[in-house]
Design a protein around this motif. Structure first.
Motif, PDB file in Angstrom:
ATOM      1  N   THR A 155      11.160   8.471   4.989  1.00 35.14           N
ATOM      2  CA  THR A 155      11.210   7.048   4.661  1.00 35.14           C
ATOM      3  C   THR A 155      11.041   6.265   5.967  1.00 35.14           C
ATOM      4  O   THR A 155      10.337   5.246   6.011  1.00 35.14           O
ATOM      5  CB  THR A 155      12.556   6.658   4.006  1.00 35.14           C
ATOM      6  N   LEU A 156      11.671   6.756   7.022  1.00 34.51           N
ATOM      7  CA  LEU A 156      11.546   6.080   8.321  1.00 34.51           C
ATOM      8  C   LEU A 156      10.163   6.307   8.937  1.00 34.51           C
ATOM      9  O   LEU A 156       9.480   5.364   9.334  1.00 34.51           O
ATOM     10  CB  LEU A 156      12.597   6.607   9.303  1.00 34.51           C
ATOM     11  N   ASN A 157       9.773   7.583   9.025  1.00 36.15           N
ATOM     12  CA  ASN A 157       8.561   7.903   9.794  1.00 36.15           C
ATOM     13  C   ASN A 157       7.272   7.452   9.115  1.00 36.15           C
ATOM     14  O   ASN A 157       6.312   7.082   9.773  1.00 36.15           O
ATOM     15  CB  ASN A 157       8.488   9.413  10.040  1.00 36.15           C
ATOM     16  N   ALA A 158       7.240   7.529   7.791  1.00 34.60           N
ATOM     17  CA  ALA A 158       6.005   7.207   7.066  1.00 34.60           C
ATOM     18  C   ALA A 158       5.973   5.750   6.626  1.00 34.60           C
ATOM     19  O   ALA A 158       5.136   5.361   5.811  1.00 34.60           O
ATOM     20  CB  ALA A 158       5.885   8.111   5.837  1.00 34.60           C
ATOM     21  N   ALA A 159       6.869   4.958   7.165  1.00 29.47           N
ATOM     22  CA  ALA A 159       6.987   3.575   6.697  1.00 29.47           C
ATOM     23  C   ALA A 159       5.691   2.787   6.889  1.00 29.47           C
ATOM     24  O   ALA A 159       4.993   2.971   7.883  1.00 29.47           O
ATOM     25  CB  ALA A 159       8.112   2.889   7.467  1.00 29.47           C
ATOM     26  N   ALA A 212      12.548   9.351  13.189  1.00 29.09           N
ATOM     27  CA  ALA A 212      13.587  10.346  12.907  1.00 29.09           C
ATOM     28  C   ALA A 212      13.026  11.729  13.147  1.00 29.09           C
ATOM     29  O   ALA A 212      11.835  11.966  12.954  1.00 29.09           O
ATOM     30  CB  ALA A 212      14.030  10.244  11.450  1.00 29.09           C
ATOM     31  N   GLY A 213      13.886  12.617  13.583  1.00 30.44           N
ATOM     32  CA  GLY A 213      13.463  14.004  13.758  1.00 30.44           C
ATOM     33  C   GLY A 213      14.653  14.846  14.167  1.00 30.44           C
ATOM     34  O   GLY A 213      15.666  14.314  14.618  1.00 30.44           O
ATOM     35  N   ALA A 214      14.483  16.173  14.027  1.00 31.29           N
ATOM     36  CA  ALA A 214      15.543  17.061  14.523  1.00 31.29           C
ATOM     37  C   ALA A 214      15.723  16.803  16.009  1.00 31.29           C
ATOM     38  O   ALA A 214      16.826  16.876  16.550  1.00 31.29           O
ATOM     39  CB  ALA A 214      15.145  18.507  14.285  1.00 31.29           C
ATOM     40  N   TYR A 215      14.611  16.466  16.646  1.00 28.37           N
ATOM     41  CA  TYR A 215      14.645  16.201  18.095  1.00 28.37           C
ATOM     42  C   TYR A 215      15.475  14.969  18.439  1.00 28.37           C
ATOM     43  O   TYR A 215      16.073  14.897  19.509  1.00 28.37           O
ATOM     44  CB  TYR A 215      13.224  16.029  18.628  1.00 28.37           C
ATOM     45  N   SER A 216      15.526  13.990  17.512  1.00 34.42           N
ATOM     46  CA  SER A 216      16.352  12.794  17.777  1.00 34.42           C
ATOM     47  C   SER A 216      17.811  13.226  17.905  1.00 34.42           C
ATOM     48  O   SER A 216      18.572  12.686  18.705  1.00 34.42           O
ATOM     49  CB  SER A 216      16.252  11.789  16.634  1.00 34.42           C
ATOM     50  N   TYR A 245       0.799  -1.228   0.000  1.00 32.37           N
ATOM     51  CA  TYR A 245       0.000   0.000   0.000  1.00 32.37           C
ATOM     52  C   TYR A 245       0.831   1.277   0.000  1.00 32.37           C
ATOM     53  O   TYR A 245       0.304   2.360   0.252  1.00 32.37           O
ATOM     54  CB  TYR A 245      -0.994  -0.003   1.160  1.00 32.37           C
ATOM     55  N   SER A 246       2.109   1.187  -0.257  1.00 24.54           N
ATOM     56  CA  SER A 246       2.899   2.416  -0.180  1.00 24.54           C
ATOM     57  C   SER A 246       4.091   2.372  -1.129  1.00 24.54           C
ATOM     58  O   SER A 246       4.644   1.308  -1.408  1.00 24.54           O
ATOM     59  CB  SER A 246       3.411   2.595   1.245  1.00 24.54           C
ATOM     60  N   TRP A 247       4.485   3.571  -1.566  1.00 24.23           N
ATOM     61  CA  TRP A 247       5.742   3.695  -2.306  1.00 24.23           C
ATOM     62  C   TRP A 247       6.902   3.875  -1.334  1.00 24.23           C
ATOM     63  O   TRP A 247       8.054   3.968  -1.765  1.00 24.23           O
ATOM     64  CB  TRP A 247       5.688   4.870  -3.285  1.00 24.23           C
ATOM     65  N   ASP A 248       6.602   4.002  -0.072  1.00 29.59           N
ATOM     66  CA  ASP A 248       7.674   4.041   0.923  1.00 29.59           C
ATOM     67  C   ASP A 248       8.101   2.605   1.220  1.00 29.59           C
ATOM     68  O   ASP A 248       7.297   1.679   1.138  1.00 29.59           O
ATOM     69  CB  ASP A 248       7.149   4.698   2.201  1.00 29.59           C
ATOM     70  N   THR A 249       9.362   2.453   1.561  1.00 31.76           N
ATOM     71  CA  THR A 249       9.817   1.138   2.014  1.00 31.76           C
ATOM     72  C   THR A 249       9.656   1.075   3.535  1.00 31.76           C
ATOM     73  O   THR A 249       9.230   2.045   4.160  1.00 31.76           O
ATOM     74  CB  THR A 249      11.301   0.951   1.671  1.00 31.76           C
ATOM     75  N   SER A 250      10.012  -0.038   4.101  1.00 30.57           N
ATOM     76  CA  SER A 250       9.977  -0.152   5.550  1.00 30.57           C
ATOM     77  C   SER A 250      11.410  -0.322   6.055  1.00 30.57           C
ATOM     78  O   SER A 250      11.915  -1.437   6.133  1.00 30.57           O
ATOM     79  CB  SER A 250       9.115  -1.363   5.924  1.00 30.57           C
ATOM     80  N   TRP A 259      24.016  12.617   7.136  1.00 29.11           N
ATOM     81  CA  TRP A 259      23.867  14.025   7.557  1.00 29.11           C
ATOM     82  C   TRP A 259      22.375  14.330   7.638  1.00 29.11           C
ATOM     83  O   TRP A 259      21.695  14.344   6.611  1.00 29.11           O
ATOM     84  CB  TRP A 259      24.553  14.954   6.556  1.00 29.11           C
ATOM     85  N   GLY A 260      21.901  14.580   8.833  1.00 35.65           N
ATOM     86  CA  GLY A 260      20.454  14.743   9.025  1.00 35.65           C
ATOM     87  C   GLY A 260      19.873  15.944   8.314  1.00 35.65           C
ATOM     88  O   GLY A 260      20.534  16.962   8.109  1.00 35.65           O
ATOM     89  N   ALA A 261      18.609  15.810   7.961  1.00 32.61           N
ATOM     90  CA  ALA A 261      17.847  16.921   7.390  1.00 32.61           C
ATOM     91  C   ALA A 261      17.250  17.738   8.538  1.00 32.61           C
ATOM     92  O   ALA A 261      17.385  17.370   9.702  1.00 32.61           O
ATOM     93  CB  ALA A 261      16.737  16.368   6.503  1.00 32.61           C
ATOM     94  N   GLY A 262      16.585  18.826   8.178  1.00 36.92           N
ATOM     95  CA  GLY A 262      15.909  19.631   9.196  1.00 36.92           C
ATOM     96  C   GLY A 262      15.003  18.767  10.049  1.00 36.92           C
ATOM     97  O   GLY A 262      14.782  19.036  11.220  1.00 36.92           O
ATOM     98  N   ARG A 263      14.455  17.735   9.457  1.00 39.79           N
ATOM     99  CA  ARG A 263      13.556  16.859  10.185  1.00 39.79           C
ATOM    100  C   ARG A 263      14.197  15.509  10.486  1.00 39.79           C
ATOM    101  O   ARG A 263      13.508  14.537  10.686  1.00 39.79           O
ATOM    102  CB  ARG A 263      12.225  16.725   9.444  1.00 39.79           C
ATOM    103  N   GLY A 264      15.503  15.451  10.504  1.00 43.73           N
ATOM    104  CA  GLY A 264      16.187  14.281  11.044  1.00 43.73           C
ATOM    105  C   GLY A 264      16.917  13.425  10.032  1.00 43.73           C
ATOM    106  O   GLY A 264      17.197  13.849   8.893  1.00 43.73           O
ATOM    107  N   PHE A 265      17.192  12.214  10.462  1.00 41.86           N
ATOM    108  CA  PHE A 265      18.014  11.202   9.788  1.00 41.86           C
ATOM    109  C   PHE A 265      17.983  11.258   8.251  1.00 41.86           C
ATOM    110  O   PHE A 265      16.913  11.239   7.641  1.00 41.86           O
ATOM    111  CB  PHE A 265      17.500   9.834  10.232  1.00 41.86           C
ATOM    112  N   LEU A 266      19.168  11.269   7.665  1.00 39.20           N
ATOM    113  CA  LEU A 266      19.253  11.185   6.205  1.00 39.20           C
ATOM    114  C   LEU A 266      20.537  10.461   5.829  1.00 39.20           C
ATOM    115  O   LEU A 266      21.616  10.820   6.298  1.00 39.20           O
ATOM    116  CB  LEU A 266      19.258  12.589   5.584  1.00 39.20           C
TER     117      LEU A 266
END
Lengths: 190, 624
Positions: free
Chosen positions: B547-551, B413-417, B398-403, B519-526
């Motif tokens: 990719t992580l959060n919407a998995a 993932a997040g800037a907060y992480s 059901y998704s184009w995102d991977t898990s 190198w993380g993005a504004g919203r984390g892990f990349l």
């Protein structure tokens, strides 16, 4: 209608790259830059975000008096390559819609509708804002314009030049584009 | 031992090895998601609430994520969630066969906000693959550039995208009982933001006209101005190249940057004060809000901001230079740091496609990393992107995102992480402006127009929507202080005449070279994983925060972070009729992650025909 020359004018191209006819603005930008204009005319690629464009307009010591956008919006009643001219007549959609536009804009989405609405909301547009809108047909990836649009290129450039230099005339039969109806109309057309 | 699920162990010298005696060490269970769907269907049938719902995205312009929930409005409970990426972006396919030098420019286009981090990640991957060490000024200026990118991103998220969810206009509609209370609640941080009551703040959070909303817009401009002084343009910088930056930096450039940066000293104080007041108010008014978007603090981050004296771009030393970063790479499992080593972070990553529109690839070319740590066949260096469009099915794909998982666990993932791991791990080198205590991060903000102040972000007890956003607010002074630290270093380097900013390199036309950029993005892990073969890109794999959060669910059925967070979210919104339900609690939960794409949520109310559709637009960065 008297022709008004020497107005401080900006011609902006808006649209994603590499989407064939949908990219008519970015594709024709080099040719527009080659046209001979009065030195009161500025040509800009304007995909750098409505918020940044608002901030740019807000900092201008001498504001633009005329804005001309070259865009390609799919409208089902037209044939590929048809050229329509619209005059922006202001007005705003609901606040929810404006916030949605700002959300899109702030996150990098390129959309002339967003640009028009956000510019209107922040009151940056002069009285004269025109859209030269070329029918692109369905969205297809690719670097080049279709034959239909290529054939119309001289006409598109002529219109851009004329409207940027002189504004519209009654012969242009410009349609009215209103912010409060913009999204309604778009959804009906598509 | 950081791995509990992967078959990787370590000897006494700390060398990793594959556990012996396991027939298929990377085997994994694939569950039938249909069982869950059947249960749900049966439950709905019993209650007479079966209905067909169109789950396609309805965003007007660029919907790339749809989120589907089934909610029991009587019991105020979320029954089912599915996160769907609806677009195939395919940068991995586009980059195949190209010159590696194209990667920074092309991959930058993965995002309309955070192009700089993609370009940088790409440069880092090439530096590692080809052994290119940038000069100190190149490293330091890259740090400043990317800290500034975050200073664009954080206000945008806090005030333009997530902020309206806490505004007076929205709260009046969804929880009117809070309005009077907010009017009578004194703001604790009036000294920095000037607001007397929480309601005063909420009024200025109103979209389009609130002063805080408009101020955030103007602050994004300040950040952009500073950014283009180094990057050349925004959002896709022209100066980020492997080996450093292709820009001349002078004292004047630094002064121009400084005049913008200092504005974030006061703004950081103000923003943290604002959000502390607002979130404390919500959590104190109704402790149930602590469950909004709650999930275990299980997350990972690559760390960012290299120390010029430590960074040598090699895989061999990446644990050392990684731990020397201003923000520490690592993995948290349920709030505990399990590793801060980039090699272990890298080795634990796998990507699964059982519930995604991709074909499984064959082969296991890289069985080990360059240091001998075992790698799964599902590791990005082994992965191939083979799109396989198909019918959407909750039971299957059901998704184009991977898990993606780390040690077989979905990771947030997040800037907060970035801040959480750095504060908790306490391995980052001493810094003039930052102090990590193990339970908090102290940020010493110098005076500008406001007096200097030490801000302290505390690791929260519950990891929920409010704490994600609160931490994001603290990321403003955090990023500003890292930029300031680096600014001072850059000034020193220029004073010493060390103005070299990039290292020349050639693309080798022979051999195979692998590397990864972290190198993380504004919203984390990349991460960008790269294989260069005979001078061209043979494989390129990008894992973005979304990719992580919407998995979607893992093959063994564990929900992805959005899915889990929303499943745990109670319905606290007040409404008389189901059709008045707006789904604000779910929206707050999803938005707290800063979903990296224009996201449309569909919330199906179980006891009505009502379908709530809301846009959750954030940065237009893609997931695969």
């Amino acid at each position: 209608m008297p022709v008004e020359l020497n107005k401080r004018t900006i011609i902006g191209t808006v649209g994603y790259q590499l989407l064939r006819n949908h990219s008519v603005g970015p594709i024709l930008l080099p040719q527009i830059r080659e046209l001979k204009f009065q030195n009161t005319v500025v040509v800009e690629e304007m995909n750098w975000g409505p918020i940044a464009i608002v901030q740019y307009f807000q900092t201008l010591e001498i504001p633009f008096e005329r804005v001309v956008f070259l865009v390609a919006i799919e409208r089902k009643y037209r044939n590929i390559g048809d050229i329509s001219i619209f005059k922006w007549e202001g007005g705003l959609p609901s606040e929810t819609q404006i916030q949605a536009c700002i959300g899109d804009a702030a996150t990098g989405v390129i959309s002339v509708e967003n640009l028009l609405v956000i510019g209107e909301f922040f009151k940056i547009w002069p009285k004269e804002l025109y859209l030269i809108d070329v029918e692109p047909g369905s969205e297809v990836a690719g670097e080049h314009l279709s034959e239909e649009v290529q054939r119309k290129t001289p006409e598109i450039l002529e219109i851009v030049h004329r409207i940027a230099s002189q504004g519209i005339t009654p012969n242009d039969r410009a349609g009215a584009l209103k912010g409060d109806k913009l999204f309604e109309e778009m959804s009906h057309e598509n | 031992m950081c791995f509990k699920n992967l078959p990787i162990a370590f000897d006494e010298q700390g060398n990793a090895y594959l556990k012996e005696g396991i027939d298929d060490p990377y085997e994994h269970k694939v569950v039938d998601l249909g069982v869950e769907q059947d249960k749900l269907k049966s439950l709905m049938e019993k209650n007479g609430f079966i209905r067909s719902v169109d789950y396609d995205p309805v965003t007007r312009v660029a919907g790339a994520l749809a989120f589907h929930s089934v909610v029991d409005l009587e019991k105020k409970k979320v029954l089912s969630t599915n996160s769907m990426a609806t677009l195939f972006r395919g940068y991995e396919v586009i980059l195949k066969g190209r010159d590696p030098r194209d990667a920074a420019y092309i991959s930058s286009r993965a995002c309309g906000v955070c192009g700089g981090v993609h370009a940088t990640c790409s440069a880092l991957a090439i530096e590692m693959a080809l052994g290119i060490k940038p000069p100190p000024l190149g490293v330091v200026m890259r740090n400043i550039l990317l800290a500034i990118e975050y200073l664009y991103d954080h206000p945008l998220h806090l005030f333009l995208l997530a902020g309206p969810d806490y505004s007076e206009e929205l709260v009046k509609e969804t929880n009117p009982e809070l309005i009077e209370k907010a009017a009578n609640t004194k703001a604790k941080n009036k000294d920095v933001h000037g607001y007397d009551t929480v309601l005063d703040i909420m009024k200025d959070l109103n979209p389009l006209k609130g002063k805080l909303y408009l101020e955030a817009l103007s602050m994004t401009r300040v950040a952009r101005e500073a950014y283009v002084l180094i990057g050349g343009k925004y959002p896709h910088p022209q100066s980020v190249v492997p080996g450093g930056l292709s820009v001349t930096v002078t004292i004047s450039t630094l002064n121009e940057v400084y005049s913008r940066l200092v504005k974030f000293f006061d703004y950081g104080q103000k923003t943290t004060g604002i959000w502390d007041d607002v979130f404390d108010f919500f959590l104190e008014s109704n402790p149930e809000y602590a469950k909004c978007g709650v999930r275990p603090a299980t997350m990972m981050d690559t760390g960012v901001w290299d120390r010029p004296e430590a960074y040598d771009a090699t895989y061999k030393n990446c644990d050392t230079w990684g731990e020397a970063r201003w923000s520490t790479p690592g993995v948290l499992v349920d709030g505990e740091v399990v590793t801060t080593k980039l090699t272990q972070l890298n080795a634990g990553i796998e990507e699964f496609v059982e519930h995604s529109y991709y074909e499984k690839w064959d082969g296991h070319k890289y069985k080990e990393d360059p240091l001998g740590t075992p790698l799964s066949p599902n590791h990005p260096w082994n992965k191939e992107t083979i799109p396989k469009p198909g019918k959407q099915s909750w039971r299957e794909r059901y998704s184009w995102d991977t898990s993606p998982t780390w040690d077989r666990m979905p990771m947030e993932a997040g800037a907060y992480s970035r801040m959480y791991i750095t504060a908790k791990a306490k391995v980052a080198p001493k810094s003039k402006f930052l102090e990590n205590t193990g339970h908090s991060m102290k940020i010493h903000v110098p005076k500008h127009q406001l007096p200097g102040k030490t801000l302290e972000w505390h690791i929260p007890e519950h990891w929920n929507a409010f704490e994600r956003n609160r931490a994001r607010a603290y990321c403003i002074p955090y990023s500003a202080m890292v930029a300031m630290d680096n600014w001072l270093l850059a000034m020193d380097l220029l004073k010493q005449g060390k103005n070299e900013i990039s290292t020349k390199f050639e693309i080798p036309k022979t051999g195979t070279h692998i590397g990864f950029g972290a190198w993380g993005a504004g919203r984390g892990f990349l991460t960008h994983h790269l294989v260069v073969d005979k001078g061209v890109i043979q494989n390129y794999q990008i894992i973005t925060p979304s990719t992580l959060n919407a998995a979607p669910r893992t093959p063994w059925g564990t929900p992805g972070p959005y899915e889990e967070a929303v499943l745990n979210t109670p319905v606290l919104e007040k409404f008389d009729k189901p059709e008045d339900y707006k789904g604000i609690d779910i929206l707050r939960a999803i938005r707290s992650f800063d979903p990296c794409m224009p996201c449309t949520t569909h919330i199906m109310a179980k006891d009505s025909d009502h379908m709530v559709t809301r846009e959750v637009t954030t940065c237009a960065c893609g997931i695969e």
